[in-house]
Design a protein around this motif. Structure first.
Motif, mmCIF file in Angstrom:
data_model
loop_
_atom_site.group_PDB
_atom_site.id
_atom_site.type_symbol
_atom_site.label_atom_id
_atom_site.label_comp_id
_atom_site.label_asym_id
_atom_site.label_seq_id
_atom_site.Cartn_x
_atom_site.Cartn_y
_atom_site.Cartn_z
ATOM 1 N N VAL A 103 0.844 -1.199 0.000
ATOM 2 C CA VAL A 103 0.000 0.000 0.000
ATOM 3 C C VAL A 103 0.879 1.249 0.000
ATOM 4 O O VAL A 103 0.460 2.317 -0.458
ATOM 5 C CB VAL A 103 -0.956 0.021 1.212
ATOM 6 C CG1 VAL A 103 -1.945 -1.122 1.131
ATOM 7 C CG2 VAL A 103 -0.197 -0.014 2.539
ATOM 8 N N ALA A 104 2.109 1.131 0.512
ATOM 9 C CA ALA A 104 3.061 2.246 0.529
ATOM 10 C C ALA A 104 4.454 1.686 0.754
ATOM 11 O O ALA A 104 4.614 0.558 1.227
ATOM 12 C CB ALA A 104 2.713 3.250 1.628
ATOM 13 N N TRP A 121 8.293 4.449 -9.277
ATOM 14 C CA TRP A 121 7.101 4.456 -8.405
ATOM 15 C C TRP A 121 6.065 5.479 -8.872
ATOM 16 O O TRP A 121 4.896 5.346 -8.551
ATOM 17 C CB TRP A 121 7.467 4.644 -6.941
ATOM 18 C CG TRP A 121 8.170 5.878 -6.505
ATOM 19 C CD1 TRP A 121 7.622 7.102 -6.257
ATOM 20 C CD2 TRP A 121 9.564 6.008 -6.182
ATOM 21 N NE1 TRP A 121 8.580 7.981 -5.815
ATOM 22 C CE2 TRP A 121 9.771 7.330 -5.749
ATOM 23 C CE3 TRP A 121 10.633 5.130 -6.191
ATOM 24 C CZ2 TRP A 121 11.028 7.802 -5.346
ATOM 25 C CZ3 TRP A 121 11.876 5.595 -5.799
ATOM 26 C CH2 TRP A 121 12.075 6.920 -5.386
ATOM 27 N N ILE A 126 2.531 4.332 -6.529
ATOM 28 C CA ILE A 126 2.657 3.900 -5.133
ATOM 29 C C ILE A 126 3.329 5.023 -4.350
ATOM 30 O O ILE A 126 4.403 5.493 -4.746
ATOM 31 C CB ILE A 126 3.497 2.616 -5.016
ATOM 32 C CG1 ILE A 126 2.825 1.466 -5.774
ATOM 33 C CG2 ILE A 126 3.703 2.232 -3.554
ATOM 34 C CD1 ILE A 126 3.661 0.192 -5.810
ATOM 35 N N TYR A 144 4.002 11.162 -6.031
ATOM 36 C CA TYR A 144 4.083 9.982 -5.163
ATOM 37 C C TYR A 144 5.359 9.977 -4.316
ATOM 38 O O TYR A 144 5.592 9.032 -3.573
ATOM 39 C CB TYR A 144 4.002 8.706 -6.010
ATOM 40 C CG TYR A 144 2.671 8.575 -6.714
ATOM 41 C CD1 TYR A 144 1.584 7.974 -6.089
ATOM 42 C CD2 TYR A 144 2.484 9.120 -7.985
ATOM 43 C CE1 TYR A 144 0.352 7.886 -6.715
ATOM 44 C CE2 TYR A 144 1.249 9.048 -8.621
ATOM 45 C CZ TYR A 144 0.190 8.429 -7.980
ATOM 46 O OH TYR A 144 -1.042 8.361 -8.600
ATOM 47 N N ARG A 332 -4.139 3.152 -2.448
ATOM 48 C CA ARG A 332 -2.886 3.910 -2.580
ATOM 49 C C ARG A 332 -3.118 5.366 -2.945
ATOM 50 O O ARG A 332 -2.416 6.257 -2.456
ATOM 51 C CB ARG A 332 -2.001 3.267 -3.647
ATOM 52 C CG ARG A 332 -1.516 1.871 -3.320
ATOM 53 C CD ARG A 332 -0.885 1.284 -4.564
ATOM 54 N NE ARG A 332 -0.429 -0.081 -4.364
ATOM 55 C CZ ARG A 332 -0.144 -0.904 -5.344
ATOM 56 N NH1 ARG A 332 -0.298 -0.504 -6.612
ATOM 57 N NH2 ARG A 332 0.282 -2.117 -5.103
ATOM 58 N N ARG A 336 -1.937 8.549 -0.860
ATOM 59 C CA ARG A 336 -1.135 9.631 -1.445
ATOM 60 C C ARG A 336 -1.780 10.991 -1.199
ATOM 61 O O ARG A 336 -1.108 11.964 -0.819
ATOM 62 C CB ARG A 336 -0.967 9.404 -2.949
ATOM 63 C CG ARG A 336 -0.063 10.437 -3.627
ATOM 64 C CD ARG A 336 -0.361 10.566 -5.107
ATOM 65 N NE ARG A 336 -1.689 11.126 -5.360
ATOM 66 C CZ ARG A 336 -1.992 12.415 -5.238
ATOM 67 N NH1 ARG A 336 -1.090 13.291 -4.850
ATOM 68 N NH2 ARG A 336 -3.220 12.829 -5.496
#
Length: 387
Positions: A103-104, A121, A126, A144, A332, A336
């Motif tokens: 998720v991160a 990324w 992500i 991100y 995600r 963010r």
């Protein structure tokens, strides 16, 4: 016939309502098995001691959260990936982290890897909470990319101010490593020194992996420097500080940034050889705040070692992500969005996202005196929020 059709149709409607209600209720209880967070850290190579501190701090937070029921009853699945101490292999580590579909991601730790891999990324969409201090890492327009460190443009001005106002430095020299991290600090040096009427008497460089710095130090000594602004990674910093003393340069004050406050530097240089060392950092071991002193005690008792003040930030990174995921789930894009407007009071700092994605805006200078770190200056720099 019509009556039977009406009854059958009515039964079908009731059945659909019941099935829909069951699906709705089932959806409410359909929690994920875990929330996966990947941590990129240098676990091999010259920076492995640094990577272990990064992981220790994050894992401590993960364990605390999971022991208290996780995030709304869902545990954090914490996965480490070796970033290594090299940009080339670090890029492959980023690909591996992305392939794990977290998720991160926390990291990378090194500016060179961030600058080389940030598009990966961005394409994967992500959110990454990175470390590196090179100011350019958050200037790429990547929505991100977030940073839980201070940009290099702020590490050096507070050092210059401390040198001038606390120690009356007049003849500084500069020694920095040929890497993206140190170059970012060097880029911030000349304007910072000029602001306080200072000009370097000599500027020296070295390469990562060097072990003999005699030539550069003698140039600094012969130039009549009364202070040295020193930038690099811990493996080299410790040796430079030790060799400085071996060359009889104890009267040349040393001003460094976050790496200088690492226990690895003290171990390599020897405690006596870092007496009087001044560094800028995002967390000061000499900060009298009870909450921070309690954290230091907890960390050092758990791991039976001194902490590195600017490598423990990811304790708060985990809590920041847990707070956000607790509110928006594992989406995600929503994570963010929440990071981009972050305003969070952590154990180690107050975190606010600016328009570039920088999350930390408080910086300190501290001095190693009488065998311990003591706080000198604290500064806040302006937070330009996204509109």
């Amino acid at each position: 016939m019509l009556k039977k059709l009406i009854v059958k149709r009515g039964f079908a409607i009731v059945l659909l309502v019941i099935m829909g209600s069951s699906l709705l209720l089932g959806g409410c209880n359909n929690k994920p098995e875990s929330y996966k967070i990947v941590h990129l850290a240098p676990l091999t190579g010259d920076a492995s001691f640094q990577g272990q501190i990064l992981v220790n701090a994050a894992k401590m937070a993960v364990d605390e959260i999971n022991e208290n029921g996780g995030i709304n009853g869902v545990p954090i699945e914490y996965v480490t990936v070796d970033e290594t101490s090299s940009t080339t292999t670090g890029i492959e580590a980023v690909r591996k982290a992305i392939a794990l579909e977290p998720v991160a991601v926390i990291g990378p730790n090194r500016s060179g890897t961030i600058l080389a891999a940030e598009d990966l990324w961005k394409q994967a969409k992500i959110p990454f909470i990175t470390d590196g201090t090179n100011a350019d890492t958050t200037k790429k327009g990547n929505p991100y990319t977030f940073r839980i460190q201070i940009p290099s443009t702020y590490w050096i001005p507070i050092l210059a101010k401390t040198a001038k106002e606390h120690f009356n430095v007049t003849r500084p020299a500069v020694l920095y490593g040929n890497n993206e991290y140190s170059k970012g600090l060097w880029d911030a040096t000349l304007p910072a020194l000029a602001e306080y009427g200072l000009e370097p008497v000599t500027i020296q460089t070295y390469n990562d992996g060097d072990r003999d710095f005699t030539a550069q130090l003698l140039q600094i000594k012969n130039a009549g420097a009364d202070a040295l602004f020193l930038y690099g990674y811990e493996a080299e910093l410790g040796l430079i500080l030790r060799q400085r003393m071996e060359l009889g340069m104890e009267n040349v004050l040393v001003f460094g940034e976050r790496g200088c406050a690492s226990p690895a530097v003290e171990e390599l240089a020897g405690t006596a050889n870092i007496e009087g060392l001044v560094c800028s950092t995002t967390f000061s071991q000499g900060d009298p705040d009870p909450k921070r002193q309690e954290f230091i005690k907890k960390y050092e008792e758990k791991f039976e070692e001194s902490l590195s003040p600017t490598h423990i930030n990811h304790y708060d990174s985990i809590y920041i992500l847990a707070d956000i995921i607790g509110r928006v789930g594992g989406n995600r894009e929503k994570i963010r969005e929440e990071l981009s407007k972050l305003d969070y009071e952590g154990v180690l700092a107050h975190y606010q996202a600016d328009k570039e994605g920088n999350l930390v805006h408080t910086i300190y200078t501290q001095i190693f005196k009488d065998g311990k770190w003591q706080l000198l200056l604290t500064e806040e720099y302006p937070v330009e929020r996204q509109h």
